[in-house]
Design a protein around this motif. Structure first.
Motif, mmCIF file in Angstrom:
data_model
loop_
_atom_site.group_PDB
_atom_site.id
_atom_site.type_symbol
_atom_site.label_atom_id
_atom_site.label_comp_id
_atom_site.label_asym_id
_atom_site.label_seq_id
_atom_site.Cartn_x
_atom_site.Cartn_y
_atom_site.Cartn_z
ATOM 1 N N LYS A 158 0.832 -1.194 0.000
ATOM 2 C CA LYS A 158 0.000 0.000 0.000
ATOM 3 C C LYS A 158 0.871 1.250 0.000
ATOM 4 N N GLY A 159 0.588 2.150 -0.926
ATOM 5 C CA GLY A 159 1.339 3.393 -1.021
ATOM 6 C C GLY A 159 2.621 3.294 -1.823
ATOM 7 N N VAL A 160 2.938 2.087 -2.339
ATOM 8 C CA VAL A 160 4.157 1.889 -3.117
ATOM 9 C C VAL A 160 3.800 1.538 -4.557
ATOM 10 N N THR A 161 4.370 2.259 -5.501
ATOM 11 C CA THR A 161 4.114 1.998 -6.912
ATOM 12 C C THR A 161 5.326 1.307 -7.522
ATOM 13 N N ILE A 162 5.114 0.143 -8.096
ATOM 14 C CA ILE A 162 6.184 -0.610 -8.738
ATOM 15 C C ILE A 162 5.995 -0.531 -10.241
ATOM 16 N N ALA A 163 6.963 0.063 -10.923
ATOM 17 C CA ALA A 163 6.867 0.205 -12.377
ATOM 18 C C ALA A 163 7.029 -1.145 -13.056
ATOM 19 N N SER A 164 6.294 -1.357 -14.106
ATOM 20 C CA SER A 164 6.396 -2.594 -14.876
ATOM 21 C C SER A 164 7.573 -2.505 -15.837
ATOM 22 N N ASP A 214 5.548 -9.385 -16.834
ATOM 23 C CA ASP A 214 6.174 -8.749 -15.675
ATOM 24 C C ASP A 214 7.192 -9.723 -15.086
ATOM 25 N N ASP A 215 7.966 -9.246 -14.146
ATOM 26 C CA ASP A 215 8.856 -10.108 -13.383
ATOM 27 C C ASP A 215 8.043 -11.291 -12.858
ATOM 28 N N SER A 216 8.520 -12.503 -13.099
ATOM 29 C CA SER A 216 7.747 -13.693 -12.728
ATOM 30 C C SER A 216 7.418 -13.735 -11.244
ATOM 31 N N LYS A 217 8.282 -13.144 -10.411
ATOM 32 C CA LYS A 217 8.056 -13.170 -8.964
ATOM 33 C C LYS A 217 6.864 -12.302 -8.555
ATOM 34 N N ASP A 254 14.782 -8.330 -14.621
ATOM 35 C CA ASP A 254 13.454 -8.927 -14.820
ATOM 36 C C ASP A 254 12.339 -7.964 -14.429
ATOM 37 N N GLY A 255 12.678 -6.900 -13.717
ATOM 38 C CA GLY A 255 11.679 -5.892 -13.388
ATOM 39 C C GLY A 255 11.822 -4.631 -14.212
ATOM 40 N N ILE A 266 13.657 -9.628 -20.720
ATOM 41 C CA ILE A 266 14.143 -10.413 -19.585
ATOM 42 C C ILE A 266 12.965 -10.909 -18.754
ATOM 43 N N ALA A 267 11.971 -10.048 -18.556
ATOM 44 C CA ALA A 267 10.782 -10.453 -17.795
ATOM 45 C C ALA A 267 10.090 -11.631 -18.471
ATOM 46 N N ALA A 268 10.002 -11.586 -19.807
ATOM 47 C CA ALA A 268 9.396 -12.694 -20.543
ATOM 48 C C ALA A 268 10.195 -13.977 -20.334
#
Length: 270
Positions: free
Chosen positions: A27-33, A82-85, A163-164, A169-171
């Motif tokens: 919550k409150g954290v934005t993770i760029a794809s 996206d990053d598989s994780k 990967d992120g 690499i993400a693929a």
């Protein structure tokens, strides 16, 4: 104090588990794809094909390392990569099929035997290079996740946290992860009782308990500490006795004395 101990114990257990994909940021954290920006920059300069590669399975106690390389079609990139994780198992499975249907894909596997022989880092880099070489079309540039560049015929760029960040690499991370998960489920049928189908070989408490009860299987990595401990318990005859400096020196002294004595006896006989 009781609460503090419980919290530390829970934290210790969580540290051994494979990260769970939730698909959601805190919550409150934005993770760029990850984006296709780096690949497009190369394409504009006339560099193509461009591949991304990643591996799955460096950390587990059992099973192979699986590496994948992917060349995405710029005109048919599946949405949601996206990053598989960061993805759920269901999302990874769907994207796996979409990537295989639209991109050039290759996979290479480093077995536990290779990991034992070469060490985990070298085995991973070997598998990554094999995956790149196995692509249907030879790439002119390769992005690889991590710090280490690959010894490939084309240019190779290592991207920490790739990967992120890099879509190719993400693929590749999705292809590697899904392939390895499927392999671990197959190994679970071959070696029941360890729970490979659940934890995929990672050092979770359930896996450590199984190792303690059953001992190592042929799919375990021999030199990882928990596996060594289990082998010492169940197959002590396979473990070489530990030698310290003093023990070695004493052995040498005994051998020298034996040779001197043998020489004296030989001279006496003459």
């Amino acid at each position: 104090m009781i609460r503090d101990k419980s919290a530390k114990k829970a934290a210790g257990k969580a540290a051994t588990k494979e990260p769970k994909a939730s698909g959601k940021a805190a919550k409150g954290v934005t993770i760029a794809s990850p984006t296709f920006r780096r690949e497009r920059s190369l394409i504009k300069r006339g560099v193509w094909p461009v591949a991304g590669c990643d591996e799955a399975g460096r950390g587990p106690l059992a099973g192979p390392v699986v590496a994948a390389a992917v060349i995405l079609d710029p005109n048919r990139i599946p949405r949601g990569i996206d990053d598989s994780k960061r993805l759920t198992a269901e999302a990874r499975e769907k994207l796996f099929d979409k990537i295989c249907a639209t991109a050039q894909v290759s996979v290479a596997v480093a077995s536990p035997a290779r990991i034992d022989r070469d060490n985990i880092l070298r085995a991973s880099l070997w598998a990554l290079k094999r995956a790149v070489v196995a692509l249907p079309e030879e790439p002119r540039h390769v992005f690889v996740d991590g710090r280490d560049r690959l010894d490939t015929p084309c240019d190779c760029e290592a991207v920490i946290g790739g990967d992120g960040l890099v879509l190719s690499i993400a693929a590749a991370s999705i292809i590697a992860k899904v392939t390895r998960d499927r392999l671990m489920c197959a190994l679970a049928a071959d070696c029941p009782g360890y729970g490979f189908e659940q934890h995929k070989g990672y050092a979770v408490p359930e896996h450590l308990d199984a190792l303690d009860r059953l001992g190592p299987s042929i799919h375990h990595r021999s030199f990882f500490a928990p596996v060594v401990a289990a082998r010492e318990k169940h197959m002590p005859w396979t473990v070489e006795p530990k030698r310290d400096l003093f023990t070695t020196a004493a052995e040498v002294e005994v051998r020298v004395e034996a040779k001197i004595e043998a020489g004296i006896n030989t001279s006496a006989n003459l």
